[in-house]
Motif scaffolding. Structure first.
Motif, PDB file in Angstrom:
ATOM      1  N   UNK A 115       2.340 -11.182  -1.163  1.00 32.54           N
ATOM      2  CA  UNK A 115       0.930 -10.895  -0.899  1.00 32.54           C
ATOM      3  C   UNK A 115       0.110 -12.175  -0.739  1.00 32.54           C
ATOM      4  N   UNK A 116       0.740 -13.310  -0.955  1.00 34.09           N
ATOM      5  CA  UNK A 116       0.075 -14.613  -1.047  1.00 34.09           C
ATOM      6  C   UNK A 116      -1.102 -14.566  -2.026  1.00 34.09           C
ATOM      7  N   UNK A 221      -5.055  -0.037  -4.775  1.00 35.76           N
ATOM      8  CA  UNK A 221      -4.004   0.963  -4.983  1.00 35.76           C
ATOM      9  C   UNK A 221      -3.411   1.463  -3.675  1.00 35.76           C
ATOM     10  N   UNK A 222      -4.276   1.822  -2.738  1.00 34.11           N
ATOM     11  CA  UNK A 222      -3.821   2.443  -1.494  1.00 34.11           C
ATOM     12  C   UNK A 222      -3.359   1.389  -0.492  1.00 34.11           C
ATOM     13  N   UNK A 223      -4.226   0.457  -0.134  1.00 39.03           N
ATOM     14  CA  UNK A 223      -3.970  -0.415   1.017  1.00 39.03           C
ATOM     15  C   UNK A 223      -3.398  -1.776   0.656  1.00 39.03           C
ATOM     16  N   UNK A 228       0.548  -7.431   2.699  1.00 38.51           N
ATOM     17  CA  UNK A 228       1.728  -8.286   2.855  1.00 38.51           C
ATOM     18  C   UNK A 228       1.821  -8.761   4.303  1.00 38.51           C
ATOM     19  N   UNK A 229       1.383  -7.905   5.238  1.00 33.89           N
ATOM     20  CA  UNK A 229       1.406  -8.268   6.659  1.00 33.89           C
ATOM     21  C   UNK A 229       0.345  -9.340   6.919  1.00 33.89           C
ATOM     22  N   UNK A 230       0.722 -10.453   7.553  1.00 35.82           N
ATOM     23  CA  UNK A 230      -0.251 -11.541   7.776  1.00 35.82           C
ATOM     24  C   UNK A 230      -1.518 -11.077   8.480  1.00 35.82           C
ATOM     25  N   UNK A 231      -1.392 -10.104   9.394  1.00 38.01           N
ATOM     26  CA  UNK A 231      -2.572  -9.678  10.147  1.00 38.01           C
ATOM     27  C   UNK A 231      -3.561  -8.884   9.305  1.00 38.01           C
ATOM     28  N   UNK A 235      -8.035  -9.071   4.308  1.00 37.75           N
ATOM     29  CA  UNK A 235      -8.755  -8.130   3.444  1.00 37.75           C
ATOM     30  C   UNK A 235      -8.786  -8.609   1.989  1.00 37.75           C
ATOM     31  N   UNK A 236      -7.893  -9.533   1.636  1.00 35.30           N
ATOM     32  CA  UNK A 236      -7.858 -10.063   0.273  1.00 35.30           C
ATOM     33  C   UNK A 236      -8.590 -11.393   0.143  1.00 35.30           C
TER      34      UNK A 236
END
Length: 298
Positions: A115-116, A221-223, A228-231, A235-236
């Motif tokens: 998740x970096x 929880x959901x998204x 994990x996907x770079x694109x 969102x984080x």
């Protein structure tokens, strides 16, 4: 035979109606009033499962299922569950089963790196991760830690002055926890709400919270798994200023229930609030402070 039953079920799961069509109380009309005195052959048991249990299941694993959130189990998840069930580990502290605790810690760092997540959330950066059952548990644990942390500074007599912040999209657990009398100095931000898949802007929220010494928990929880996907990692952005972060691997990461992953920057905050250390649990490994005792994180 059970493995074959599972394989056949997955092969045909798309043929069942997604939502169960039974009426309330249907099962008591089909099953005996009391437990059997004698065993039955597995063939008869599996027949009963097919005839009486399967019709009462809402098929979350169906490719036609689109309610609530994805509950994407997998064959890998099923096989892992079989191994876990075989060992039947009771892992409340390191000594009760060292491999269980150490594997959990290692895998939580692996997932955090995928998740970096910033290094302070990982064991390798003096934070750490632990598996909870559900998001409700993750929020409850961090709520209690945040409450006790602030009360140690201002005195427990000031508990009525504390406030919890969350948007109307925040997980319903916040409301449950508040109704249960837990009202710490706490903000819950969300990444992919169950109701609308909304995403809170972490950067601005965390900066405001940090200014006022508010504990920020990020409920992804959901998204969260998608990040994990770079694109989708953007969102984080801003999570580096949060105090805790959780996602449900059983929602979008091919893992069977229950599997909520919680990371915290300051494990000692959890331990101070949640640890109990009766005489019968005392041991050299725990007292060495070189091991994780999961009972103190949950």
């Amino acid at each position: 035979m059970i493995i074959d039953f599972i394989a056949d079920h997955y092969k045909n799961v798309d043929k069942y109606p997604v939502r169960s069509q039974v009426e309330p109380g249907y099962l008591s009309k089909r099953l005996p009033e009391s437990a059997p005195n004698n065993p039955e052959p597995i063939e008869k048991i599996l027949q009963d499962v097919q005839e009486h249990i399967v019709p009462g299941i809402t098929h979350w694993q169906s490719p036609n299922y689109f309610a609530y959130f994805p509950s994407s189990g997998s064959i890998a998840g099923i096989l892992g569950e079989m191994l876990s069930t075989c060992f039947n580990v009771v892992g409340f502290n390191w000594m009760s089963s060292p491999a269980a605790t150490e594997l959990e810690s290692i895998v939580m760092d692996w997932l955090g790196e995928m998740l970096t997540l910033p290094k302070p959330f990982l064991f390798s950066g003096n934070g750490g991760g632990v598996l909870q059952g559900t998001t409700c548990e993750a929020i409850l644990c961090t709520l209690v830690a945040a409450r006790d942390q602030i009360l140690r500074n201002i005195g427990r007599e000031n508990i009525t002055k504390l406030v919890v912040y969350g948007s109307d999209q925040t997980h319903s657990a916040i409301q449950k926890d508040v109704e249960a009398g837990l009202i710490p100095f706490f903000l819950c931000a969300t990444i992919g709400t169950t109701s609308t898949t909304a995403v809170d802007p972490l950067g601005p929220l965390c900066k405001i919270a940090k200014k006022h010494s508010i504990w920020v928990h990020v409920d992804a929880a959901y998204a969260g798994s998608a990040c994990i996907c770079p694109e989708f990692r953007h969102f984080l952005d801003g999570v580096e200023d949060a105090d805790s972060f959780s996602l449900n691997a059983h929602k979008w990461f091919f893992t069977t229930l229950d599997s909520c992953c919680l990371w915290v920057k300051d494990p000692s905050a959890l331990i101070k609030s949640l640890s109990k250390y009766p005489e019968y649990l005392r041991n050299k490994a725990s007292e060495s402070k070189l091991v994780v005792d999961c009972k103190d994180w949950q």
